[in-house]
Design an enzyme around this catalytic site. Sequence first.
Site, PDB file in Angstrom:
ATOM      1  N   GLY A  49     -74.488 103.806 -22.797  1.00 28.05           N
ATOM      2  CA  GLY A  49     -74.237 103.019 -21.744  1.00 28.05           C
ATOM      3  C   GLY A  49     -75.096 103.462 -20.471  1.00 28.05           C
ATOM      4  O   GLY A  49     -75.002 102.649 -19.635  1.00 28.05           O
ATOM      5  N   CYS A  50     -75.914 104.370 -20.680  1.00 33.50           N
ATOM      6  CA  CYS A  50     -76.908 104.857 -19.512  1.00 33.50           C
ATOM      7  C   CYS A  50     -77.997 104.603 -20.004  1.00 33.50           C
ATOM      8  O   CYS A  50     -78.506 104.651 -20.990  1.00 33.50           O
ATOM      9  CB  CYS A  50     -76.626 106.425 -19.416  1.00 33.50           C
ATOM     10  SG  CYS A  50     -75.074 107.014 -18.819  1.00 33.50           S
ATOM     11  N   ALA A  51     -79.119 104.267 -19.109  1.00 30.68           N
ATOM     12  CA  ALA A  51     -80.369 103.759 -19.281  1.00 30.68           C
ATOM     13  C   ALA A  51     -81.124 105.125 -19.820  1.00 30.68           C
ATOM     14  O   ALA A  51     -82.127 105.108 -20.538  1.00 30.68           O
ATOM     15  CB  ALA A  51     -80.789 102.955 -18.417  1.00 30.68           C
ATOM     16  N   SER A  52     -80.635 106.168 -19.313  1.00 29.50           N
ATOM     17  CA  SER A  52     -81.382 107.513 -19.174  1.00 29.50           C
ATOM     18  C   SER A  52     -80.484 108.218 -20.301  1.00 29.50           C
ATOM     19  O   SER A  52     -79.575 107.965 -20.674  1.00 29.50           O
ATOM     20  CB  SER A  52     -81.137 108.397 -18.030  1.00 29.50           C
ATOM     21  OG  SER A  52     -81.885 107.576 -16.855  1.00 29.50           O
TER      22      SER A  52
END
Length: 142
Positions: A49-52
Amino acid sequence: MAREAFEEIAETFEFLDDWEDRYRHVIELGRELPGLDEAVKVPATKVHGCASQVWLLPRIEGTGPQAQFDFQGESDAMIVQGLIAILHALYSGLSVTQVGEVDAAAELARLGLNDHLSAQRSNGLRAMIERIRLLAAEAASA
């Protein structure tokens, strides 16, 4: 309910008027965190759920509802590494039961992050909080 380390961050944010200075401070906080061993950067510790790229590794001392919660974390993005440091200040040292009682949205709103993070970063921050709460809940019921 915030811990002293988080209160210090909140006080520093009040002192820093400019958001560029606040971003620099968040990045500085992230630089102070120790990195994770490559061996623990596995799918089980990855936060989705994190772009990174983000990994959170729980460190629980004791058992049951009063076990002490701590974690290590790392990201490949400097600002996200700083957000991990802020979450560490917010949650580490609490009992696993207390972790579930923290109103993270309200505490983080004190820093004004919601207004200054991109939608992707905000989603990633929520994903990290949910993972922390899940890890603590699992430890509380163990």
